[in-house]
Design an enzyme around this catalytic site. Structure first.
Site, PDB file in Angstrom:
ATOM      1  N   GLU A  96      -6.030 -29.803 -21.183  1.00 57.11           N
ATOM      2  CA  GLU A  96      -7.314 -29.743 -21.283  1.00 57.11           C
ATOM      3  C   GLU A  96      -8.439 -31.151 -21.088  1.00 57.11           C
ATOM      4  O   GLU A  96      -7.606 -32.090 -21.325  1.00 57.11           O
ATOM      5  CB  GLU A  96      -7.552 -29.148 -22.854  1.00 57.11           C
ATOM      6  CG  GLU A  96      -7.283 -27.663 -22.871  1.00 57.11           C
ATOM      7  CD  GLU A  96      -7.270 -27.430 -24.609  1.00 57.11           C
ATOM      8  OE1 GLU A  96      -7.475 -26.018 -24.563  1.00 57.11           O
ATOM      9  OE2 GLU A  96      -7.274 -27.983 -25.284  1.00 57.11           O
ATOM     10  N   CYS A 109     -13.309 -36.965 -21.664  1.00 59.82           N
ATOM     11  CA  CYS A 109     -11.964 -37.229 -22.483  1.00 59.82           C
ATOM     12  C   CYS A 109     -10.820 -36.532 -21.519  1.00 59.82           C
ATOM     13  O   CYS A 109     -10.994 -35.296 -21.398  1.00 59.82           O
ATOM     14  CB  CYS A 109     -12.368 -36.613 -23.883  1.00 59.82           C
ATOM     15  SG  CYS A 109     -10.817 -36.602 -24.876  1.00 59.82           S
ATOM     16  N   CYS A 116       2.728 -33.936 -27.072  1.00 58.02           N
ATOM     17  CA  CYS A 116       2.882 -34.977 -27.614  1.00 58.02           C
ATOM     18  C   CYS A 116       4.270 -35.246 -28.439  1.00 58.02           C
ATOM     19  O   CYS A 116       4.436 -34.192 -29.313  1.00 58.02           O
ATOM     20  CB  CYS A 116       1.775 -35.513 -28.693  1.00 58.02           C
ATOM     21  SG  CYS A 116       1.768 -37.227 -28.898  1.00 58.02           S
ATOM     22  N   CYS A 120       2.023 -36.385 -35.437  1.00 58.28           N
ATOM     23  CA  CYS A 120       1.115 -36.614 -36.593  1.00 58.28           C
ATOM     24  C   CYS A 120       0.634 -35.202 -37.183  1.00 58.28           C
ATOM     25  O   CYS A 120       0.187 -34.637 -36.462  1.00 58.28           O
ATOM     26  CB  CYS A 120      -0.238 -37.297 -35.788  1.00 58.28           C
ATOM     27  SG  CYS A 120       0.191 -38.855 -35.154  1.00 58.28           S
ATOM     28  N   CYS A 123      -2.910 -33.325 -36.443  1.00 61.34           N
ATOM     29  CA  CYS A 123      -3.302 -33.255 -34.842  1.00 61.34           C
ATOM     30  C   CYS A 123      -2.473 -32.020 -34.490  1.00 61.34           C
ATOM     31  O   CYS A 123      -1.522 -31.494 -34.299  1.00 61.34           O
ATOM     32  CB  CYS A 123      -2.586 -34.454 -34.153  1.00 61.34           C
ATOM     33  SG  CYS A 123      -3.019 -34.012 -32.463  1.00 61.34           S
ATOM     34  N   CYS A 345     -11.931 -33.867 -31.345  1.00 60.64           N
ATOM     35  CA  CYS A 345     -10.725 -34.535 -31.373  1.00 60.64           C
ATOM     36  C   CYS A 345      -9.667 -33.819 -32.039  1.00 60.64           C
ATOM     37  O   CYS A 345      -9.752 -33.303 -33.127  1.00 60.64           O
ATOM     38  CB  CYS A 345     -10.772 -35.988 -31.939  1.00 60.64           C
ATOM     39  SG  CYS A 345     -12.003 -36.968 -31.249  1.00 60.64           S
TER      40      CYS A 345
HETATM   41  N1  SAH Z   1      -2.508 -40.004 -29.039  1.00 60.91           N
HETATM   42  C1  SAH Z   1      -3.726 -40.836 -28.805  1.00 60.91           C
HETATM   43  C2  SAH Z   1      -5.026 -40.087 -28.259  1.00 60.91           C
HETATM   44  C3  SAH Z   1      -5.034 -38.875 -28.677  1.00 60.91           C
HETATM   45  S1  SAH Z   1      -5.713 -38.276 -30.060  1.00 60.91           S
HETATM   46  C4  SAH Z   1      -3.962 -41.222 -30.427  1.00 60.91           C
HETATM   47  O1  SAH Z   1      -3.293 -40.616 -31.320  1.00 60.91           O
HETATM   48  O2  SAH Z   1      -4.905 -41.977 -30.619  1.00 60.91           O
HETATM   49  C5  SAH Z   1      -7.264 -38.608 -30.010  1.00 60.91           C
HETATM   50  C6  SAH Z   1      -7.872 -38.936 -31.439  1.00 60.91           C
HETATM   51  O3  SAH Z   1      -8.140 -37.755 -32.149  1.00 60.91           O
HETATM   52  C7  SAH Z   1      -7.046 -39.765 -32.209  1.00 60.91           C
HETATM   53  O4  SAH Z   1      -7.903 -40.657 -33.008  1.00 60.91           O
HETATM   54  C8  SAH Z   1      -6.509 -38.886 -33.209  1.00 60.91           C
HETATM   55  O5  SAH Z   1      -6.066 -39.452 -34.228  1.00 60.91           O
HETATM   56  C9  SAH Z   1      -7.734 -37.796 -33.333  1.00 60.91           C
HETATM   57  N2  SAH Z   1      -7.358 -36.549 -33.922  1.00 60.91           N
HETATM   58  C10 SAH Z   1      -6.158 -35.835 -33.921  1.00 60.91           C
HETATM   59  N3  SAH Z   1      -6.122 -34.691 -34.629  1.00 60.91           N
HETATM   60  C11 SAH Z   1      -7.476 -34.722 -35.169  1.00 60.91           C
HETATM   61  C12 SAH Z   1      -7.998 -33.683 -35.951  1.00 60.91           C
HETATM   62  N4  SAH Z   1      -7.576 -32.791 -36.390  1.00 60.91           N
HETATM   63  N5  SAH Z   1      -9.320 -33.834 -36.524  1.00 60.91           N
HETATM   64  C13 SAH Z   1      -9.832 -35.020 -35.900  1.00 60.91           C
HETATM   65  N6  SAH Z   1      -9.300 -36.185 -35.186  1.00 60.91           N
HETATM   66  C14 SAH Z   1      -8.097 -36.068 -34.870  1.00 60.91           C
HETATM   67 FE1  SF4 Z   2       0.233 -37.562 -30.432  1.00 59.22          FE
HETATM   68 FE2  SF4 Z   2      -1.974 -36.236 -31.819  1.00 59.22          FE
HETATM   69 FE3  SF4 Z   2      -0.599 -38.298 -32.751  1.00 59.22          FE
HETATM   70 FE4  SF4 Z   2      -2.295 -38.753 -31.180  1.00 59.22          FE
HETATM   71  S1  SF4 Z   2      -2.954 -37.803 -32.765  1.00 59.22           S
HETATM   72  S2  SF4 Z   2      -0.313 -39.632 -31.205  1.00 59.22           S
HETATM   73  S3  SF4 Z   2      -1.946 -36.829 -29.522  1.00 59.22           S
HETATM   74  S4  SF4 Z   2       0.455 -36.312 -32.498  1.00 59.22           S
END
Ligand code: SAH
Ligand code: SF4
Length: 354
Positions: A96, A109, A116, A120, A123, A345
């Site tokens: 996406e 974006c 991934c 986390c 996420c 995000c």
């Molecule tokens: N992997 C990278 C880039 C992709 S995630 C990273 O972790 O930075 C992009 C951003 O979205 C990151 O700051 C991540 O922590 C945030 N993010 C992930 N899940 C989210 C959620 N459910 N709500 C808001 N932000 C989120």
């Molecule tokens: Fe991966 Fe999501 Fe963690 Fe970014 S926030 S490193 S995309 S699991």
């Protein structure tokens, strides 16, 4: 119908020099390479649409290159102008991309991986198993596809209609795909490529410090760190890569990252109710930040079906920001965009329809 061959070079990944060599190998004059490049940089990837090329050159392009590594499967438009695109790769896997238009800028974006590995727990992408690194061609093709869409389907007139900024904040961890990341950055910035300044490109990472060091050496673009907690114990859970690269290691790394004039590192801080939004979290965060070089961006949690957390209430987020500001730290609350189409995000997760 021609079957796409994965091993063919991808048109979005070529520089002018390589394209010139190819064009001359196929027996055409060198100026044709520039014409192809001009089309490509506008987002026109189908040789049949490159109107000033002779038919036999279009055929050569179709035969010898993978011109369109992405296929648009679905496009959703939010009330606020945000657009979310679902693309399939040649392999059939899906990714996406999001366009976030504002009155004075257009930000794309982009995704760097399918899924991934880093898990986390807040996420949506992290809940999907890792499937592939994107090639530079597939990363650049996302930007080109958005450009083409903007030409074919203009935005409302109050929004900027060009791609001016790029953020690597879509699916995946860009630092875990260093080859795709560096190659694509080179192409975004190249004069004969998309020619976007390093000041308008941001790479977001959960904090892989050796890779951050290398980014600073090779392509010192803007950096965003997904911090989410300044307490090791808490961050070990929220951002599991912290177990490998703990806060002290991250601190040293950030101090050394080269910054463009008047630019800051962004520390992204997702606010989870009762988890990382307490007074002790604020104190630890305030202690961690280097206010000269860094600013804090508080992010609203974007829920998704089955998500295990609740976001902090808006009022609490605003207070948290105010307290940081009163300690001399630049802090903002990020406005969430495209929430009605799950484009915000962490909500990106390709629901494979290919
Ligand atoms: N992997 C990278 C880039 C992709 S995630 C990273 O972790 O930075 C992009 C951003 O979205 C990151 O700051 C991540 O922590 C945030 N993010 C992930 N899940 C989210 C959620 N459910 N709500 C808001 N932000 C989120
Ligand atoms: Fe991966 Fe999501 Fe963690 Fe970014 S926030 S490193 S995309 S699991």
């Amino acid at each position: 119908m021609r079957i796409m061959n994965k091993t063919l070079e991808q048109l979005p990944a070529l520089n002018l020099e390589t394209l010139k060599n190819m064009v001359s190998d196929w027996g055409f004059p060198l100026f044709r390479a520039k014409q192809i490049m001009d089309w490509r940089n506008k987002g026109v990837l189908n040789p049949d649409d490159m109107r000033n090329l002779p038919q036999d050159l279009r055929t050569a392009l179709n035969r010898n290159l993978c011109c369109q590594p992405l296929k648009l499967i679905q496009r959703q438009c939010s009330e606020d102008g945000t657009r979310k695109y679902l693309f399939s790769l040649v392999s059939g896997k899906t990714v996406e991309t999001v366009l976030i238009p504002e009155p004075e800028r257009g930000t794309v974006c982009i995704s760097s991986q399918v899924g991934c590995v880093l898990d986390c727990p807040f996420c949506h992408t992290g809940t999907q198993k890792f499937e592939a690194n994107l090639t530079a061609g597939e990363i650049i093709a996302q930007v080109l596809a958005v450009k083409e869409d903007l030409r074919n389907n203009p935005l409302s007139s109050d929004l900027h209609d060009q791609v001016t900024h790029i953020v690597y904040m879509g699916m995946g961890e860009p630092m875990a795909n260093e080859e795709g990341l560096h190659e694509s950055l080179g192409m975004l910035m190249a004069e004969d490529g998309l020619h976007i300044s390093r000041r308008r490109i941001t790479v977001s990472t959960s904090g892989l410090t050796p890779q951050i060091d290398r980014l600073g050496e090779v392509h010192p673009v803007n950096l965003a760190i997904s911090l989410h907690s300044a307490l090791d114990e808490e961050r070990d859970t929220l951002v599991p890569i912290n177990r490998k690269y703990p806060l002290q290691t991250l601190r040293t790394c950030l101090n050394l990252y080269p910054l463009a004039h008047q630019r800051h590192i962004t520390l992204e801080y997702l606010m989870l109710d009762g988890v990382n939004d307490r007074q002790e979290d604020l104190n630890a965060l305030a202690k961690f930040v280097n206010p000269e070089r860094e600013r804090v961006n508080l992010i609203r949690f974007n829920p998704y079906p089955g998500s295990p957390y609740e976001g902090s209430p808006t009022e609490h987020m605003n207070k948290f920001a105010q307290k940081l500001i009163s300690k001399g730290i630049r802090a903002t609350v990020r406005r969430s965009r495209g929430q009605d189409i799950m484009a915000a995000c962490g909500q990106l997760k390709s629901s494979a329809t290919a």
